[in-house]
Motif scaffolding. Structure first.
Motif, PDB file in Angstrom:
ATOM      1  N   VAL A 144       0.629  -1.291  -0.028  1.00 40.07           N
ATOM      2  CA  VAL A 144       0.015  -0.036   0.031  1.00 40.07           C
ATOM      3  C   VAL A 144       0.919   1.292   0.045  1.00 40.07           C
ATOM      4  N   PRO A 145       1.843   1.427   0.806  1.00 40.23           N
ATOM      5  CA  PRO A 145       2.732   2.621   0.820  1.00 40.23           C
ATOM      6  C   PRO A 145       3.559   2.774  -0.338  1.00 40.23           C
ATOM      7  N   ILE A 146       3.909   1.550  -1.285  1.00 42.29           N
ATOM      8  CA  ILE A 146       4.480   1.822  -2.412  1.00 42.29           C
ATOM      9  C   ILE A 146       3.486   2.376  -3.442  1.00 42.29           C
ATOM     10  N   GLY A 147       2.233   1.569  -3.503  1.00 43.82           N
ATOM     11  CA  GLY A 147       1.187   1.944  -4.380  1.00 43.82           C
ATOM     12  C   GLY A 147       0.780   3.333  -4.306  1.00 43.82           C
ATOM     13  N   THR A 148       0.500   3.903  -3.149  1.00 43.31           N
ATOM     14  CA  THR A 148       0.310   5.116  -2.770  1.00 43.31           C
ATOM     15  C   THR A 148       1.419   6.110  -3.461  1.00 43.31           C
ATOM     16  N   SER A 230      -1.645  13.353  18.905  1.00 37.27           N
ATOM     17  CA  SER A 230      -0.434  12.816  19.328  1.00 37.27           C
ATOM     18  C   SER A 230       0.720  14.005  18.799  1.00 37.27           C
ATOM     19  N   GLY A 231       0.294  14.869  18.020  1.00 37.92           N
ATOM     20  CA  GLY A 231       1.147  16.030  17.557  1.00 37.92           C
ATOM     21  C   GLY A 231       2.049  15.806  16.427  1.00 37.92           C
ATOM     22  N   PHE A 232       2.139  14.534  15.842  1.00 40.00           N
ATOM     23  CA  PHE A 232       2.841  14.243  14.526  1.00 40.00           C
ATOM     24  C   PHE A 232       2.572  15.391  13.247  1.00 40.00           C
ATOM     25  N   SER A 233       3.403  15.381  12.700  1.00 43.03           N
ATOM     26  CA  SER A 233       3.071  16.161  11.196  1.00 43.03           C
ATOM     27  C   SER A 233       2.216  15.176  10.228  1.00 43.03           C
ATOM     28  N   ALA A 234       1.752  15.947   9.329  1.00 41.76           N
ATOM     29  CA  ALA A 234       0.946  15.127   8.407  1.00 41.76           C
ATOM     30  C   ALA A 234       1.957  14.167   7.640  1.00 41.76           C
ATOM     31  N   GLU A 235       3.219  14.855   7.285  1.00 46.37           N
ATOM     32  CA  GLU A 235       4.045  14.032   6.667  1.00 46.37           C
ATOM     33  C   GLU A 235       4.843  12.922   7.191  1.00 46.37           C
ATOM     34  N   ALA A 236       4.384  12.675   8.351  1.00 48.14           N
ATOM     35  CA  ALA A 236       4.984  11.679   9.204  1.00 48.14           C
ATOM     36  C   ALA A 236       4.209  10.588   9.202  1.00 48.14           C
ATOM     37  N   VAL A 237       2.696  10.560   9.100  1.00 49.22           N
ATOM     38  CA  VAL A 237       1.778   9.683   8.918  1.00 49.22           C
ATOM     39  C   VAL A 237       2.077   8.571   8.109  1.00 49.22           C
ATOM     40  N   PRO A 238       2.283   8.709   7.048  1.00 54.49           N
ATOM     41  CA  PRO A 238       2.775   7.255   6.171  1.00 54.49           C
ATOM     42  C   PRO A 238       3.689   6.321   6.838  1.00 54.49           C
ATOM     43  N   TYR A 239       4.637   7.197   7.309  1.00 50.97           N
ATOM     44  CA  TYR A 239       5.725   6.227   7.952  1.00 50.97           C
ATOM     45  C   TYR A 239       5.281   5.608   9.108  1.00 50.97           C
TER      46      TYR A 239
END
Length: 388
Positions: A144-148, A230-239
């Motif tokens: 899914v991460p690769i496909g996204t 939790s206060g994470f950035s949106a860019e961190a969510v996929p990881y």
């Protein structure tokens, strides 16, 4: 790992990417086809409808097919209908492609689960079934991460090229490595469906739809939970979601081993209770980033550990109708998907925090454990009557 089980794993990988990658591609598809994101979200519903329709229908129609031939036909359907998504010129054709892509989902896992248990060494049936379902977990971990990524940086249509390629690999390895097992599905449709007159069948379906819905109450709203609570950035969510996928991989194998050692029924009720405790910790602990990361892994692990035990419980209960019963479980998982997402969204509509869906998940897991207890008590009562 036996080669034949690897072929089933690839089928699970194909299905897993097909089902879950759409969540990450919705903005890209909406922009390309000039539709709204809610309209694009109907493509997820289309797939789920296909699963519910296809699971019993295809199993009944193919009940006289040898397992190898049946699995090959289902893998071919996956490949062809996902290929249709590559060239879909508009929303309507893509909707139909998603609907048709969902048709073989439940039947493949239903037939595959029974085949895996027949191919397994004695005492390791649940572990063999978990190998097939590890394709789903690997899809969440990597597919899914690769496909996204492909959909975001190139075009979402290339993602379906990837899915079709994995589907072709599934076909190839089924042909090369799947033995020609004798068909055991020659019972009439009436005989197959008679199983669903038993209370045990509906208890297991309820355990799956309600108890496993706790997972979807969590994962449906995990992105805003991670960013807003939790206060994470949106860019961190996929990881971080890769961490959840890793937990699912680990949990899937743990669940298979537990079911073989302690029995599917004992494992199911234990894991549902542990999932309720875990989701309680998610509700109270997601404000701490370090604890939140640990809980993401743990929740993925615990929730997916339930899959193989429930599947084996249905197979053991449905003597004479194992395949159609096993396929019905896949429809139940998708009902759990819809229930968890819908019920988990209610406290958000009421204005509560993004951690609140996890309390819904706690309730669903506990209700699932309660239904499992009813199943256990009923089983003991029947055994006592037979003993007398």
């Amino acid at each position: 790992m036996k080669k034949s089980l690897f072929a089933l794993l690839l089928g699970g990988l194909t299905i897993g990417i097909t089902e879950f990658v759409m969540m990450g591609l919705l903005p890209d598809i909406a922009a390309d086809l000039k539709i709204t994101i809610p309209e694009a979200g109907h493509l997820i519903s289309a797939y789920a409808i296909g699963v519910v329709i296809g699971a019993p229908t295809l199993v009944i129609l193919g009940r006289n097919f040898p397992p190898r031939k049946m699995l090959s036909v289902l893998a071919l359907m996956l490949t062809v209908f996902n290929s249709l998504s590559i060239i879909a010129p508009n929303y309507e054709i893509l909707f139909l492609s998603r609907l048709f892509s969902g048709l073989p989902h439940g039947a493949f896992f239903g037939v595959g689960a029974v085949v895996a248990s027949r191919l397994a060494d004695k005492g390791k049936e649940a572990q063999a079934v978990s190998i097939m379902f590890s394709g789903l977990t690997l899809a969440n971990l990597a597919g899914v991460p690769i496909g996204t990524y492909i959909g975001h940086h190139y075009t979402w249509r290339y993602t379906f090229v990837l899915i079709a390629f994995v589907g072709l690999l599934t076909l190839l390895f089924l042909y090369l490595w799947m033995p020609n097992l004798e068909s055991k599905g020659g019972e009439s449709m009436k005989t197959q469906l008679r199983f669903f007159k038993k209370p045990e069948a509906w208890l297991i379906i309820l355990i799956t739809a309600v108890g496993f819905g706790g997972l979807f109450a969590w994962i449906s709203y995990i992105a805003p939970l991670l960013t807003e609570v939790s206060g994470f950035s949106a860019e961190a969510v996929p990881y971080i979601l890769i961490l959840a996928g890793l937990g699912m991989v680990v949990g899937n194998f743990i669940g298979g081993k537990m079911a073989d050692k302690f029995s599917p029924l004992t494992t199911t009720i234990t894991l549902l209770l542990v999932l309720a405790l875990d989701l309680t910790l998610v509700f109270f602990g997601s404000g701490n980033q370090y604890l939140s990361l640990l809980l993401v892994f743990m929740t993925g692990c615990i929730s997916f550990a339930v899959v193989a035990p429930i599947q084996m419980l249905m197979i053991q209960t449905a003597k004479g109708a194992e395949i159609i019963a096993s396929a019905a479980i896949q429809g139940s998982f998708n009902i759990g998907n819809a229930l968890g997402a819908f019920l988990g969204g209610l406290p958000l509509v009421a204005g509560y925090s993004y951690a609140s869906p996890n309390l819904v998940g706690v309730a669903m897991s506990l209700i699932g454990a309660g239904i499992t207890l009813v199943f256990i008590l009923r089983k003991r009562k029947i055994a006592a009557i037979r003993a007398v």
